[in-house]
Design a protein around this motif. Sequence first.
Motif, mmCIF file in Angstrom:
data_model
loop_
_atom_site.group_PDB
_atom_site.id
_atom_site.type_symbol
_atom_site.label_atom_id
_atom_site.label_comp_id
_atom_site.label_asym_id
_atom_site.label_seq_id
_atom_site.Cartn_x
_atom_site.Cartn_y
_atom_site.Cartn_z
ATOM 1 N N MET A 220 0.843 -1.162 0.000
ATOM 2 C CA MET A 220 0.000 0.000 0.000
ATOM 3 C C MET A 220 0.897 1.237 0.000
ATOM 4 S SD MET A 220 -2.979 -1.526 0.223
ATOM 5 C CE MET A 220 -3.989 -0.109 0.134
ATOM 6 N N GLU A 221 0.418 2.241 -0.644
ATOM 7 C CA GLU A 221 1.102 3.524 -0.600
ATOM 8 C C GLU A 221 0.052 4.552 -0.222
ATOM 9 O OE1 GLU A 221 4.075 4.315 -3.618
ATOM 10 O OE2 GLU A 221 3.133 6.267 -3.898
ATOM 11 N N VAL A 222 0.305 5.262 0.864
ATOM 12 C CA VAL A 222 -0.645 6.257 1.348
ATOM 13 C C VAL A 222 0.063 7.570 1.615
ATOM 14 C CG1 VAL A 222 -2.134 4.514 2.398
ATOM 15 C CG2 VAL A 222 -0.406 5.621 3.780
ATOM 16 N N CYS A 223 -0.727 8.600 1.699
ATOM 17 C CA CYS A 223 -0.205 9.915 2.051
ATOM 18 C C CYS A 223 -0.991 10.421 3.258
ATOM 19 C CB CYS A 223 -0.351 10.875 0.872
ATOM 20 S SG CYS A 223 0.311 12.521 1.227
ATOM 21 N N ALA A 224 -0.302 10.661 4.362
ATOM 22 C CA ALA A 224 -0.925 11.138 5.593
ATOM 23 C C ALA A 224 -0.477 12.563 5.876
ATOM 24 C CB ALA A 224 -0.542 10.235 6.760
ATOM 25 N N GLU A 225 -1.228 13.211 6.765
ATOM 26 C CA GLU A 225 -0.917 14.591 7.142
ATOM 27 C C GLU A 225 0.454 14.706 7.794
ATOM 28 O OE1 GLU A 225 -4.228 15.144 9.677
ATOM 29 O OE2 GLU A 225 -5.596 15.564 8.026
ATOM 30 N N ASP A 226 0.807 13.685 8.595
ATOM 31 C CA ASP A 226 2.101 13.674 9.267
ATOM 32 C C ASP A 226 2.462 12.242 9.640
ATOM 33 O OD1 ASP A 226 0.725 13.061 11.739
ATOM 34 O OD2 ASP A 226 0.333 15.204 11.950
ATOM 35 N N ARG A 227 3.681 12.040 10.073
ATOM 36 C CA ARG A 227 4.185 10.697 10.395
ATOM 37 C C ARG A 227 3.374 10.047 11.510
ATOM 38 N NH1 ARG A 227 8.730 7.969 9.041
ATOM 39 N NH2 ARG A 227 9.607 9.799 8.056
ATOM 40 N N GLU A 228 2.906 10.805 12.477
ATOM 41 C CA GLU A 228 2.148 10.250 13.589
ATOM 42 C C GLU A 228 0.841 9.612 13.128
ATOM 43 O OE1 GLU A 228 3.510 13.495 13.839
ATOM 44 O OE2 GLU A 228 5.225 12.581 14.842
ATOM 45 N N ARG A 229 0.211 10.153 12.110
ATOM 46 C CA ARG A 229 -1.056 9.612 11.600
ATOM 47 C C ARG A 229 -0.862 8.576 10.500
ATOM 48 N NH1 ARG A 229 -6.087 10.848 11.732
ATOM 49 N NH2 ARG A 229 -6.218 10.900 9.475
ATOM 50 N N SER A 230 0.341 8.391 10.027
ATOM 51 C CA SER A 230 0.561 7.530 8.868
ATOM 52 C C SER A 230 0.123 6.086 9.101
ATOM 53 C CB SER A 230 2.023 7.588 8.423
ATOM 54 O OG SER A 230 2.875 7.107 9.441
ATOM 55 N N GLY A 231 0.370 5.524 10.275
ATOM 56 C CA GLY A 231 -0.049 4.153 10.554
ATOM 57 C C GLY A 231 -1.548 3.986 10.519
ATOM 58 N N GLU A 232 -2.264 4.933 11.079
ATOM 59 C CA GLU A 232 -3.725 4.909 11.093
ATOM 60 C C GLU A 232 -4.285 5.024 9.668
ATOM 61 O OE1 GLU A 232 -7.222 7.940 12.528
ATOM 62 O OE2 GLU A 232 -5.429 7.813 13.768
ATOM 63 N N VAL A 233 -3.724 5.928 8.884
ATOM 64 C CA VAL A 233 -4.157 6.103 7.500
ATOM 65 C C VAL A 233 -3.858 4.844 6.689
ATOM 66 C CG1 VAL A 233 -3.781 7.422 5.378
ATOM 67 C CG2 VAL A 233 -3.965 8.611 7.556
ATOM 68 N N ALA A 234 -2.681 4.263 6.877
ATOM 69 C CA ALA A 234 -2.307 3.050 6.154
ATOM 70 C C ALA A 234 -3.215 1.883 6.521
ATOM 71 C CB ALA A 234 -0.851 2.693 6.437
ATOM 72 N N ARG A 235 -3.548 1.747 7.782
ATOM 73 C CA ARG A 235 -4.431 0.660 8.222
ATOM 74 C C ARG A 235 -5.795 0.793 7.568
ATOM 75 N NH1 ARG A 235 -7.973 -0.164 12.810
ATOM 76 N NH2 ARG A 235 -8.217 -2.403 13.077
ATOM 77 N N GLY A 236 -6.355 1.986 7.543
ATOM 78 C CA GLY A 236 -7.647 2.209 6.896
ATOM 79 C C GLY A 236 -7.591 1.912 5.409
ATOM 80 N N CYS A 237 -6.519 2.304 4.775
ATOM 81 C CA CYS A 237 -6.331 2.064 3.354
ATOM 82 C C CYS A 237 -6.227 0.565 3.079
ATOM 83 C CB CYS A 237 -5.072 2.781 2.879
ATOM 84 S SG CYS A 237 -4.736 2.607 1.118
ATOM 85 N N ALA A 238 -5.417 -0.134 3.853
ATOM 86 C CA ALA A 238 -5.245 -1.568 3.672
ATOM 87 C C ALA A 238 -6.552 -2.308 3.918
ATOM 88 C CB ALA A 238 -4.156 -2.085 4.607
ATOM 89 N N GLN A 239 -7.301 -1.860 4.906
ATOM 90 C CA GLN A 239 -8.570 -2.515 5.235
ATOM 91 C C GLN A 239 -9.553 -2.432 4.071
ATOM 92 O OE1 GLN A 239 -9.297 -4.265 8.321
ATOM 93 N NE2 GLN A 239 -10.708 -5.022 6.784
#
Length: 51
Positions: free
Chosen positions: A1-20
């Motif tokens: 998956m490749e995602v773009c988040a607002e910042d590094r702290e939110r990147s895991g949460e954004v990636a999890r939602g994307c992968a799901q």
Amino acid sequence: MEVCAEDRERSGEVARGCAQSGAPGPVQACTCSGAGAEGSCEVGRCEMTEE
């Protein structure tokens, strides 16, 4: 998956939602490489790069 988040702290949460959104079952967690430079992508972009 490749995602773009607002910042590094939110990147895991954004990636999890994307992968799901493309996973056949629950996604427990994601880890991010932080390969991109901050500010160089469209926030919210979510793309499957390989299966």
